[in-house]
Design a protein around this motif. Structure first.
Motif, PDB file in Angstrom:
ATOM      1  N   ILE A  11     -10.159   6.572  -6.288  1.00  0.00           N
ATOM      2  CA  ILE A  11      -9.762   5.171  -6.273  1.00  0.00           C
ATOM      3  C   ILE A  11      -9.571   4.746  -4.829  1.00  0.00           C
ATOM      4  O   ILE A  11      -9.276   5.560  -3.957  1.00  0.00           O
ATOM      5  N   GLY A  12      -9.754   3.460  -4.584  1.00  0.00           N
ATOM      6  CA  GLY A  12      -9.443   2.880  -3.288  1.00  0.00           C
ATOM      7  C   GLY A  12      -8.270   1.937  -3.457  1.00  0.00           C
ATOM      8  O   GLY A  12      -8.216   1.190  -4.436  1.00  0.00           O
ATOM      9  N   LEU A  13      -7.334   1.981  -2.536  1.00  0.00           N
ATOM     10  CA  LEU A  13      -6.208   1.046  -2.518  1.00  0.00           C
ATOM     11  C   LEU A  13      -6.424   0.100  -1.348  1.00  0.00           C
ATOM     12  O   LEU A  13      -6.587   0.551  -0.208  1.00  0.00           O
ATOM     13  N   PHE A  14      -6.435  -1.196  -1.623  1.00  0.00           N
ATOM     14  CA  PHE A  14      -6.749  -2.192  -0.605  1.00  0.00           C
ATOM     15  C   PHE A  14      -5.693  -3.294  -0.611  1.00  0.00           C
ATOM     16  O   PHE A  14      -5.492  -3.952  -1.623  1.00  0.00           O
ATOM     17  N   GLN A  15      -5.049  -3.488   0.517  1.00  0.00           N
ATOM     18  CA  GLN A  15      -4.045  -4.534   0.656  1.00  0.00           C
ATOM     19  C   GLN A  15      -4.592  -5.619   1.565  1.00  0.00           C
ATOM     20  O   GLN A  15      -4.898  -5.368   2.737  1.00  0.00           O
ATOM     21  N   GLU A  34      -2.442   1.389   8.221  1.00  0.00           N
ATOM     22  CA  GLU A  34      -2.271   0.285   9.171  1.00  0.00           C
ATOM     23  C   GLU A  34      -3.363  -0.775   8.995  1.00  0.00           C
ATOM     24  O   GLU A  34      -3.131  -1.953   9.260  1.00  0.00           O
ATOM     25  N   GLN A  35      -4.549  -0.362   8.568  1.00  0.00           N
ATOM     26  CA  GLN A  35      -5.648  -1.297   8.326  1.00  0.00           C
ATOM     27  C   GLN A  35      -5.632  -1.824   6.892  1.00  0.00           C
ATOM     28  O   GLN A  35      -6.436  -2.678   6.540  1.00  0.00           O
ATOM     29  N   ILE A  94       0.813  -1.217   0.000  1.00  0.00           N
ATOM     30  CA  ILE A  94       0.000   0.000   0.000  1.00  0.00           C
ATOM     31  C   ILE A  94       0.851   1.274   0.000  1.00  0.00           C
ATOM     32  O   ILE A  94       0.479   2.264  -0.629  1.00  0.00           O
ATOM     33  N   GLU A  95       2.005   1.254   0.645  1.00  0.00           N
ATOM     34  CA  GLU A  95       2.862   2.441   0.666  1.00  0.00           C
ATOM     35  C   GLU A  95       3.465   2.709  -0.716  1.00  0.00           C
ATOM     36  O   GLU A  95       3.530   3.863  -1.156  1.00  0.00           O
TER      37      GLU A  95
END
Length: 123
Positions: free
Chosen positions: A48-52, A35-36, A15-16
């Motif tokens: 946009i959403g970034l999801f890990q 962190e989540q 994510i970073e």
């Protein structure tokens, strides 16, 4: 039928690294928690959403009751009404919302090519 604010939810490995990349494209953090494992990023013209580690596939997301700045839209089409309309139109519902409830709820459909579409109402 008003579907609400649109965004693309992207599955990311780091994510970073993804955040830094999209910031170079002009996106800024709008909401979320690294962190989540999730961030919502905005540019002047899209979200946009970034999801890990949260989802298996990239997906389109609609947020009934919100505009693209997470501001409330009134009136709006409740997610349960959208679900009912799609079901009546012959679209299979995955992870259906409880149709007897009110407020926040979500459901998903899968398009003919296997792309998930999330309808996620937060109010």
């Amino acid at each position: 039928m008003e579907l609400g604010a649109f965004s693309l939810s992207l599955i990311v490995k780091d994510i970073e690294i993804s955040r830094a990349f999209y910031e170079k494209l002009g996106f800024e953090k709008f909401h979320g928690d690294v962190e989540q494992g999730w961030l919502i990023m905005k540019s002047p013209s899209c979200v946009i959403g970034l999801f890990q580690g949260m989802f298996d596939k990239n997906m389109m997301t609609f947020n009934p009751g919100w505009d693209n700045s997470a501001g409330e839209v009134n009136p709006f089409t409740d997610v349960r009404d959208i679900q009912k309309s799609l079901k009546e139109g012959g679209i299979e519902i995955h992870s259906p919302a409880d149709e007897s409830g009110e407020g926040p709820a979500s459901f998903m459909v899968i398009d003919p090519d296997g792309n998930p579409i999330l309808f996620d109402q937060h109010r």
